[in-house]
Design a protein around this motif. Sequence first.
Motif, PDB file in Angstrom:
ATOM      1  N   ARG A 127      37.871  25.093   4.030  1.00 49.72           N
ATOM      2  CA  ARG A 127      38.342  23.730   3.742  1.00 49.72           C
ATOM      3  C   ARG A 127      39.867  23.689   3.646  1.00 49.72           C
TER       4      ARG A 127
ATOM      5  N   GLU B 155      41.247  24.066   7.228  1.00 48.41           N
ATOM      6  CA  GLU B 155      41.011  22.837   7.979  1.00 48.41           C
ATOM      7  C   GLU B 155      41.967  21.720   7.532  1.00 48.41           C
ATOM      8  N   ALA B 156      42.250  21.652   6.235  1.00 48.74           N
ATOM      9  CA  ALA B 156      43.197  20.647   5.734  1.00 48.74           C
ATOM     10  C   ALA B 156      44.601  20.922   6.280  1.00 48.74           C
TER      11      ALA B 156
ATOM     12  N   ARG C  92      43.573  17.101  -0.046  1.00 45.06           N
ATOM     13  CA  ARG C  92      43.028  17.093   1.315  1.00 45.06           C
ATOM     14  C   ARG C  92      41.845  18.048   1.455  1.00 45.06           C
ATOM     15  N   ALA C  93      41.925  19.199   0.779  1.00 37.73           N
ATOM     16  CA  ALA C  93      40.869  20.212   0.893  1.00 37.73           C
ATOM     17  C   ALA C  93      39.753  19.998  -0.126  1.00 37.73           C
TER      18      ALA C  93
ATOM     19  N   ARG D  54      51.606  25.630   4.483  1.00 35.84           N
ATOM     20  CA  ARG D  54      51.692  24.445   3.624  1.00 35.84           C
ATOM     21  C   ARG D  54      53.135  23.938   3.571  1.00 35.84           C
TER      22      ARG D  54
ATOM     23  N   ASP E 275      45.217  22.544   9.138  1.00 30.55           N
ATOM     24  CA  ASP E 275      45.148  22.226  10.573  1.00 30.55           C
ATOM     25  C   ASP E 275      45.322  20.721  10.799  1.00 30.55           C
ATOM     26  N   GLU E 276      44.633  19.926   9.991  1.00 31.22           N
ATOM     27  CA  GLU E 276      44.714  18.475  10.118  1.00 31.22           C
ATOM     28  C   GLU E 276      46.144  18.000   9.835  1.00 31.22           C
ATOM     29  N   ALA E 277      46.767  18.546   8.804  1.00 31.67           N
ATOM     30  CA  ALA E 277      48.138  18.145   8.450  1.00 31.67           C
ATOM     31  C   ALA E 277      49.118  18.532   9.556  1.00 31.67           C
ATOM     32  N   GLU E 278      48.912  19.690  10.172  1.00 35.79           N
ATOM     33  CA  GLU E 278      49.805  20.114  11.257  1.00 35.79           C
ATOM     34  C   GLU E 278      49.700  19.169  12.446  1.00 35.79           C
ATOM     35  N   GLY E 279      48.514  18.658  12.685  1.00 31.94           N
ATOM     36  CA  GLY E 279      48.329  17.712  13.778  1.00 31.94           C
ATOM     37  C   GLY E 279      49.037  16.393  13.531  1.00 31.94           C
ATOM     38  N   GLU E 280      49.308  16.083  12.268  1.00 29.67           N
ATOM     39  CA  GLU E 280      49.977  14.839  11.908  1.00 29.67           C
ATOM     40  C   GLU E 280      51.489  14.954  11.990  1.00 29.67           C
TER      41      GLU E 280
END
Length: 179
Positions: free
Chosen positions: A51, A54-55, A26-27, A13, A57-62
Motif C-alpha cells: 500500500r 502503491e501510494a 494515501r496509503a 517520498r 507510485d500514484e503520487a509520482e504519476g501526479e
Amino acid sequence: MELPTPEDLRERRNAVGLTQSALAERAEVSQPLIARVENDDVDPRLSTLRRIVEALDEAEGEVVRAADLMHEEVVHVSPDDSVTDAVELMDEEAYSQLPVIQNGVPVGSISQSDVVHAGENVGDLPVAEVMSESFPTVGADATVDEIRNLLDHYKAVIVTEGGEAAGIITEADIASHLS
C-alpha cells in the motif's frame, strides 16, 4: 522481487514532496508507522508495504515534470546574429524575449527591454553586445514547483539534456497546464 529499503521509501517520498502524514493518508496507514518504517524500526507486513509503494507510485504519476511542460522547439538567436534580426524574430513569433544559444548551449538572453536600454543605432550590433544573462536551466525531470520558483525571478527556463537546450518553459506554459 526486490523490496525497497527504508531509505528508498524516504527518498521517494521526499522526491514527490509528500510529508509522512500525507503518505500515511494515501496509503491508509498511520503517520507513526511511516516514521517507524523509514527509520527501519519495524518490518511492515507485505500488504502494508505494498500500500505504501502503491501510494508513492500514484503520487509520482501526479508530479508534473519539465518534460511535460516544455516546448521542444526553442526559438532562439545566436550571439553573432544582429540585433535587428533578433527584434524581427521576436516580432514574427510574438515573443518579448529570446534565448541566445551557441552550438546548442544557452549563453544569454535578449529582450525588447534590452534593446531599448542599449540606446539608438544598435541594429547592426551583434546580439552578444546587447544580451543579458541566460535564462536558468533545469533537467527534464525538474518538477513544476522548481520551475515555478525560477519563473518568479526569470522570464523563462531552458530545459537541457546533455548540456544542450532541449526545450523552453514560460509562465504561459505553467498557466496553460494548470487550466
